[in-house]
Write an enzyme that holds these catalytic residues in place. Structure first.
Site, PDB file in Angstrom:
ATOM      1  N   ARG A 213     -72.441  -7.514  40.286  1.00 26.31           N
ATOM      2  CA  ARG A 213     -71.967  -6.327  41.003  1.00 26.31           C
ATOM      3  C   ARG A 213     -72.621  -6.232  42.380  1.00 26.31           C
ATOM      4  O   ARG A 213     -71.974  -5.831  43.352  1.00 26.31           O
ATOM      5  CB  ARG A 213     -72.257  -5.077  40.162  1.00 26.31           C
ATOM      6  CG  ARG A 213     -71.392  -4.999  38.902  1.00 26.31           C
ATOM      7  CD  ARG A 213     -71.506  -3.674  38.193  1.00 26.31           C
ATOM      8  NE  ARG A 213     -72.634  -3.572  37.312  1.00 26.31           N
ATOM      9  CZ  ARG A 213     -72.581  -3.679  35.986  1.00 26.31           C
ATOM     10  NH1 ARG A 213     -71.430  -3.954  35.391  1.00 26.31           N
ATOM     11  NH2 ARG A 213     -73.666  -3.521  35.244  1.00 26.31           N
ATOM     12  N   PHE A 229     -59.675  -3.161  34.539  1.00 24.75           N
ATOM     13  CA  PHE A 229     -60.553  -3.047  33.366  1.00 24.75           C
ATOM     14  C   PHE A 229     -61.892  -2.469  33.819  1.00 24.75           C
ATOM     15  O   PHE A 229     -62.967  -2.985  33.510  1.00 24.75           O
ATOM     16  CB  PHE A 229     -60.765  -4.409  32.695  1.00 24.75           C
ATOM     17  CG  PHE A 229     -59.497  -5.173  32.389  1.00 24.75           C
ATOM     18  CD1 PHE A 229     -58.776  -4.912  31.239  1.00 24.75           C
ATOM     19  CD2 PHE A 229     -59.026  -6.139  33.266  1.00 24.75           C
ATOM     20  CE1 PHE A 229     -57.607  -5.621  30.949  1.00 24.75           C
ATOM     21  CE2 PHE A 229     -57.868  -6.843  33.000  1.00 24.75           C
ATOM     22  CZ  PHE A 229     -57.146  -6.588  31.838  1.00 24.75           C
ATOM     23  N   ASP A 251     -58.180   1.475  33.742  1.00 22.28           N
ATOM     24  CA  ASP A 251     -58.654   1.159  32.400  1.00 22.28           C
ATOM     25  C   ASP A 251     -57.781   1.891  31.391  1.00 22.28           C
ATOM     26  O   ASP A 251     -57.280   2.990  31.673  1.00 22.28           O
ATOM     27  CB  ASP A 251     -60.119   1.560  32.213  1.00 22.28           C
ATOM     28  CG  ASP A 251     -60.771   0.819  31.052  1.00 22.28           C
ATOM     29  OD1 ASP A 251     -61.440  -0.207  31.318  1.00 22.28           O
ATOM     30  OD2 ASP A 251     -60.600   1.241  29.898  1.00 22.28           O
ATOM     31  N   ASN A 278     -52.534   0.733  31.057  1.00 22.59           N
ATOM     32  CA  ASN A 278     -52.570  -0.625  30.520  1.00 22.59           C
ATOM     33  C   ASN A 278     -52.571  -1.577  31.711  1.00 22.59           C
ATOM     34  O   ASN A 278     -51.617  -1.609  32.495  1.00 22.59           O
ATOM     35  CB  ASN A 278     -51.346  -0.871  29.635  1.00 22.59           C
ATOM     36  CG  ASN A 278     -51.311  -2.267  29.046  1.00 22.59           C
ATOM     37  OD1 ASN A 278     -51.377  -3.266  29.763  1.00 22.59           O
ATOM     38  ND2 ASN A 278     -51.185  -2.349  27.740  1.00 22.59           N
ATOM     39  N   ASP A 299     -62.354  -7.677  35.303  1.00 24.78           N
ATOM     40  CA  ASP A 299     -63.507  -7.749  34.390  1.00 24.78           C
ATOM     41  C   ASP A 299     -63.078  -7.278  33.005  1.00 24.78           C
ATOM     42  O   ASP A 299     -63.522  -6.234  32.504  1.00 24.78           O
ATOM     43  CB  ASP A 299     -64.663  -6.890  34.926  1.00 24.78           C
ATOM     44  CG  ASP A 299     -65.943  -7.077  34.117  1.00 24.78           C
ATOM     45  OD1 ASP A 299     -66.071  -8.111  33.444  1.00 24.78           O
ATOM     46  OD2 ASP A 299     -66.806  -6.185  34.153  1.00 24.78           O
ATOM     47  N   CYS A 339     -65.980 -12.898  29.681  1.00 25.54           N
ATOM     48  CA  CYS A 339     -67.215 -12.713  28.917  1.00 25.54           C
ATOM     49  C   CYS A 339     -67.117 -13.354  27.539  1.00 25.54           C
ATOM     50  O   CYS A 339     -67.879 -13.017  26.634  1.00 25.54           O
ATOM     51  CB  CYS A 339     -67.558 -11.224  28.784  1.00 25.54           C
ATOM     52  SG  CYS A 339     -66.309 -10.256  27.918  1.00 25.54           S
TER      53      CYS A 339
END
Length: 395
Positions: A213, A229, A251, A278, A299, A339
């Site tokens: 970040r 997201f 989000d 969405n 993300d 992730c």
């Protein structure tokens, strides 16, 4: 040292463990010598009777043994657990060059040689997860050592993860030590951020992205930024803090959006808006509307948590990256993350390249980044490298 039950590994399955991997799967076990109860310490030997390691056993789990040491002379005692906690804390103080990091991961499970244990520090609170039967038996000792070493106001258990039921443990959450506040405030890269330690995702906040970040600073100044997201707004907040002229966060979770709005207000930002949506649908709508952004941040949560689901995950990652590229003018910046351990760095780059080809765009790599230093990557344990953050220029 008292005699321990012995787990014998099938011939040909020992190499990974010899290289330092801390797990022995049920399918790798030839036989178990001696009576065992879940949570006990066992020795692990290869087919030639050579010592591979010593660790906790849980016969009901597919991940049957979690190795704590490869030193045959090292007994696993209360002293061992306490020493490893102290070493983990010293490591964080060292890498952040601060005696009291405001917010950091204090213990990262196997990568800190404490398998199944997660501890995060949020200001003057600690949040703890004991996610394996073996380590859960030491929870009182762990809490005592953390309280003595770090001196938090409170230590809160987020043992409400489904993996605990697989291990034969109850799921629960609650205060283990001191006075616990459900909502705490941390400082990250000069920003103030609310962390919901009682009901937030995982332990309440994703500390693994804090260095990434900070890395967006050169790319967002005076930019129109779309944060997809966005969760509780961490990337969006950093974009505004670093000089973006306009930031939009998306989000699907109304709770996350509400917290993101609180975080924006906490920092007195007036150039951020958040929308419950969405992201897949919204990216398509924005593309059709021919919207343009200078920076798009992706993300998402892990699209795959198993090897079997990788093909579906590739489709999802390709879709969002393709749509993001279409929202960027020449010279626009795409900050894209995965992730999931199962989405390797090479596979993610290949997926992005496929998205660029279909979007008829060229992409230049500016930075390939990983998780923050308080989430160390242990050689021999590839699962400890899971977060990929790529900063790209779309031309």
């Amino acid at each position: 040292m008292e005699a321990l039950a012995v787990v014998h590994v099938i011939e040909g399955r020992q190499k990974r463990i010899e290289m330092g991997h801390p797990w022995v799967y049920k399918t790798e076990i030839a036989k178990i010598e001696g009576e065992v109860t879940g949570g006990e310490i066992v020795d692990v030997l290869d087919f030639r009777q050579r010592f591979l390691g010593r660790g906790f056993i849980n016969p009901r789990s597919m991940l049957t043994v979690r190795i704590l040491t490869q030193d045959r002379e090292e007994a696993i005692t209360e002293k061992t657990i306490r020493e490893r906690i102290r070493k983990a804390w010293f490591f964080r103080q060292r890498v952040f060059q601060a005696p009291e990091p405001n917010a950091c991961r204090v213990i990262f499970g196997e990568a800190d040689f404490l398998p199944g244990l997660i501890v995060d520090k949020f200001g003057d609170h600690l949040v703890l997860q004991t996610l394996a039967l073996g380590i859960a038996q030491w929870q009182d000792v762990i809490v005592d050592e953390l309280a003595s070493l770090i001196k938090p106001v409170g230590i809160y258990a987020r043992n409400d993860q489904q993996v605990r039921s697989i291990e034969g443990l109850e799921e629960y959450k609650g205060c283990l030590f001191g006075r616990c506040q459900p909502l705490v405030t941390i400082e990250e890269n000069g920003l103030k951020v609310y962390v919901d330690i009682e009901n937030g995702q995982k332990t309440g906040y994703f500390l693994d992205q804090k260095e990434n970040r900070r890395a967006i600073k050169p790319y967002v100044q005076n930019a129109r930024v779309l944060d997809c997201f966005c969760h509780t707004g961490s990337f969006a907040l950093h974009a505004a803090y670093y000089g973006a002229r306009e930031v939009q966060g998306l989000d699907i979770s109304p709770e996350a959006i509400a917290m993101a709005q609180k975080n924006a207000a906490l920092n007195n930002f007036t150039n951020i808006t958040f929308k419950e949506a969405n992201v897949f649908d919204e990216l398509r709508t924005l593309t059709e509307a021919k919207e343009k952004y200078d920076v798009v941040i992706l993300d998402p949560p892990a699209f795959t948590k198993s090897k079997a689901a990788v093909k579906g995950a590739i489709r999802g990652y390709k879709e969002i990256n393709l749509r993001a590229m279409k929202l960027l003018p020449p010279g626009g910046i795409l900050i894209t993350n995965s992730c999931s351990y199962y989405m390797s760095e090479d596979l993610y780059l290949e997926t992005i390249a496929d998205a660029a080809r279909d979007a008829k765009r060229r992409v230049r790599i500016i930075e390939l980044r990983r998780q923050a230093k308080d989430h160390p990557m242990l050689m021999g344990y590839p699962e400890s490298y899971y977060l990929k953050c790529f900063i790209l220029e779309v031309v």
